[in-house]
Design a protein around this motif. Structure first.
Motif, PDB file in Angstrom:
ATOM      1  N   ASN A  68       0.829  -1.216   0.000  1.00  0.00           N
ATOM      2  CA  ASN A  68       0.000   0.000   0.000  1.00  0.00           C
ATOM      3  C   ASN A  68       0.859   1.260   0.000  1.00  0.00           C
ATOM      4  OD1 ASN A  68      -2.360  -1.424   0.064  1.00  0.00           O
ATOM      5  ND2 ASN A  68      -2.493  -1.409   2.310  1.00  0.00           N
ATOM      6  N   HIS A  69       1.977   1.206   0.700  1.00  0.00           N
ATOM      7  CA  HIS A  69       2.882   2.355   0.795  1.00  0.00           C
ATOM      8  C   HIS A  69       4.310   1.873   0.642  1.00  0.00           C
ATOM      9  CE1 HIS A  69      -0.386   4.891   2.195  1.00  0.00           C
ATOM     10  NE2 HIS A  69      -0.766   3.877   2.937  1.00  0.00           N
ATOM     11  N   ASP A  70       5.132   2.689  -0.006  1.00  0.00           N
ATOM     12  CA  ASP A  70       6.528   2.261  -0.142  1.00  0.00           C
ATOM     13  C   ASP A  70       7.452   2.932   0.874  1.00  0.00           C
ATOM     14  OD1 ASP A  70       6.487   4.750  -1.397  1.00  0.00           O
ATOM     15  OD2 ASP A  70       6.657   3.908  -3.422  1.00  0.00           O
ATOM     16  N   LEU A  94       6.885   8.836  -4.946  1.00  0.00           N
ATOM     17  CA  LEU A  94       6.674   7.752  -3.983  1.00  0.00           C
ATOM     18  C   LEU A  94       5.221   7.733  -3.485  1.00  0.00           C
ATOM     19  CD1 LEU A  94       9.962   8.165  -1.922  1.00  0.00           C
ATOM     20  CD2 LEU A  94       9.537   6.652  -3.877  1.00  0.00           C
ATOM     21  N   ARG A  95       4.884   6.674  -2.762  1.00  0.00           N
ATOM     22  CA  ARG A  95       3.544   6.530  -2.173  1.00  0.00           C
ATOM     23  C   ARG A  95       3.680   6.461  -0.653  1.00  0.00           C
ATOM     24  NH1 ARG A  95       1.845   1.642  -3.256  1.00  0.00           N
ATOM     25  NH2 ARG A  95       3.842   0.932  -4.035  1.00  0.00           N
ATOM     26  N   PRO A  96       3.943   7.619  -0.036  1.00  0.00           N
ATOM     27  CA  PRO A  96       4.232   7.616   1.408  1.00  0.00           C
ATOM     28  C   PRO A  96       3.003   7.456   2.293  1.00  0.00           C
ATOM     29  CG  PRO A  96       4.274   9.857   0.564  1.00  0.00           C
ATOM     30  CD  PRO A  96       4.012   8.971  -0.620  1.00  0.00           C
ATOM     31  N   LEU A  97       3.190   6.811   3.411  1.00  0.00           N
ATOM     32  CA  LEU A  97       2.189   6.833   4.471  1.00  0.00           C
ATOM     33  C   LEU A  97       2.597   8.001   5.372  1.00  0.00           C
ATOM     34  CD1 LEU A  97       0.709   3.905   6.373  1.00  0.00           C
ATOM     35  CD2 LEU A  97       1.563   5.814   7.700  1.00  0.00           C
ATOM     36  N   ILE A  98       1.660   8.883   5.640  1.00  0.00           N
ATOM     37  CA  ILE A  98       2.000  10.071   6.435  1.00  0.00           C
ATOM     38  C   ILE A  98       1.612   9.818   7.888  1.00  0.00           C
ATOM     39  CG2 ILE A  98       1.691  12.558   6.654  1.00  0.00           C
ATOM     40  CD1 ILE A  98       2.971  11.622   4.009  1.00  0.00           C
ATOM     41  N   PHE A  99       2.569  10.005   8.749  1.00  0.00           N
ATOM     42  CA  PHE A  99       2.412   9.635  10.147  1.00  0.00           C
ATOM     43  C   PHE A  99       2.621  10.870  11.028  1.00  0.00           C
ATOM     44  CE2 PHE A  99       4.081   7.697  14.098  1.00  0.00           C
ATOM     45  CZ  PHE A  99       3.135   6.706  14.309  1.00  0.00           C
ATOM     46  N   HIS A 100       1.713  11.060  11.942  1.00  0.00           N
ATOM     47  CA  HIS A 100       1.866  12.206  12.849  1.00  0.00           C
ATOM     48  C   HIS A 100       1.674  11.736  14.288  1.00  0.00           C
ATOM     49  CE1 HIS A 100       1.671  16.179  14.521  1.00  0.00           C
ATOM     50  NE2 HIS A 100       0.473  15.949  15.014  1.00  0.00           N
ATOM     51  N   VAL A 101       2.527  12.221  15.159  1.00  0.00           N
ATOM     52  CA  VAL A 101       2.400  11.881  16.573  1.00  0.00           C
ATOM     53  C   VAL A 101       1.844  13.102  17.309  1.00  0.00           C
ATOM     54  CG1 VAL A 101       3.603  11.171  18.665  1.00  0.00           C
ATOM     55  CG2 VAL A 101       4.303  10.249  16.449  1.00  0.00           C
TER      56      VAL A 101
END
Ligand SMILES: [Zn+2]
Length: 381
Positions: A68-70, A94-101
């Motif tokens: 799903n994400h690279d 790219l196909r990033p997964l965006i992550f936030h804390v």
């Protein structure tokens, strides 16, 4: 330190508030020497950088086929991670997964920026919310420890959560906004920039001052992510901003025009705690101005003149009344009275040396990285 021993670099504005700084015959500091000798000759943002960046992109895409994400990117809403997201998606393809804390201190502006950026780039966001009771307990433990490294709990939450998520979801590439352009002058360790997540230090401080157990708090030790995650699980950190032209004010303008993103007054102002800590707590309690390192980076990379930096550092970034309000806000948020926070502020300063730590081992590791050429920023170890 006596006034008579005070010295400031004649090229940047780093000074003897870093107790280990050294100067050459011209009066240039070792941060400047390191920049011109080790960083600049190896840093290419022209076609050479572009070719290198596209090679990395091809490798990431190939290995990410069918997933799903690279890759994964941790975003804060600040300039560096916002632009790294743009570069990953639009330039590298790219196909990033965006992550936030969410550690509880986001400014509205930071949250707004993340939303605008991801809307514009059509990317989805995964947010991990840190348990506030544990976050608060760790903040208070650190405040009571009286060490300068007060952003340790937040930094640990951000990086540990990101790495853990990447490993759990089998995402090998972690893209960050780390860059030479605005960070080539490293903040000295004495200014509360402990080199990496040392869980021995955290646990000792929390054992002495904490009140509740840390059951869910993400905590990944430096040796776990630098050795186990990297060499055994194959995790790679990619810093795309080092391969493209990255002039801070141009990038801010670009993000504003393209996404209606809003720039911050100063670096690290995305988090209300970090802003308070770097603008108020650090300079007034410890005499360390992190802006000195931030501006020195901009001087070395020709984005700011030395005179402009001296002028700006001669006064706080925001007005006094604002900091009074923020003092009260931080106290309330941590369930302390203003008096209690004031007492902690006036307490005797300490360093990590008062607590159990693995600093010696981290130094050994860093020395090896330097010898192998894997770390070019100046660490004194
Ligand atoms: Zn210098």
């Amino acid at each position: 330190m006596g006034q008579e021993n005070y010295r400031i670099c004649s090229n940047c504005i780093m000074d003897t508030s870093d107790p280990n700084i050294v100067f050459d015959d011209r009066g240039w500091c070792d941060y400047c020497l390191n920049f011109y000798k080790n960083i600049l000759p190896n840093w290419h943002t022209d076609t050479r950088g572009e070719i290198e960046l596209m090679k990395i992109a091809d490798k990431i895409k190939k290995e990410g086929k069918g997933k799903n994400h690279d890759c994964i990117i941790g975003v804060s809403g600040g300039t560096d991670s916002s632009y790294a997201t743009y570069v990953a998606k639009e330039i590298m393809g790219l196909r990033p997964l965006i992550f936030h804390v969410d550690a509880g201190w986001n400014t509205e502006q930071a949250v707004g920026n993340i939303e605008k950026l991801l809307d514009g780039l059509k990317l989805d966001l995964y947010t991990e919310v840190i348990n506030w009771q544990e976050m608060k307990d760790l903040h208070i433990s650190f405040l009571k420890s009286q060490i300068a490294d007060q952003d340790f709990p937040q930094d640990m939450a951000f990086f540990s959560a990101l790495y853990k998520f990447a490993i759990k979801h089998n995402i090998k590439y972690v893209i960050t906004g780390a860059n030479y352009s605005t960070e080539c002058c490293r903040e000295p360790e004495e200014w509360g920039a402990y080199p990496g997540i040392d869980t021995t230090l955290v646990r000792d401080i929390h054992r002495r001052f904490g009140k509740i157990p840390l059951k869910t708090f993400p905590m990944v030790d430096i040796f776990t992510y630098k050795i186990y995650y990297k060499y055994f699980l194959g995790m790679e950190i990619v810093k795309p901003l080092n391969y493209v032209p990255y002039i801070k004010k141009d990038i801010e303008k670009f993000l504003e025009d393209r996404f209606h993103w809003e720039k911050f007054v100063h670096k690290h102002h995305e988090s209300r705690f970090t802003r308070f800590f770097e603008d108020y707590w650090m300079p007034r309690k410890f005499g360390y101005e992190k802006r000195r390192a931030h501006f020195s980076s901009l001087i070395m990379t020709s984005q700011m003149t030395r005179d402009a930096a001296l002028e700006r550092i001669s006064k706080p970034e925001l007005d006094e009344q604002f900091y009074v309000q923020e003092f009260e806000f931080v106290a309330n948020k941590l369930d302390l009275s203003v008096k209690e926070l004031q007492r902690l502020f006036e307490g005797e300063n300490k360093t990590y040396k008062s607590y159990k730590n693995k600093r010696y081992l981290i130094g050994l590791g860093t020395r090896v990285m330097n010898i192998l050429g894997l770390e070019k920023r100046l660490f004194r170890c």
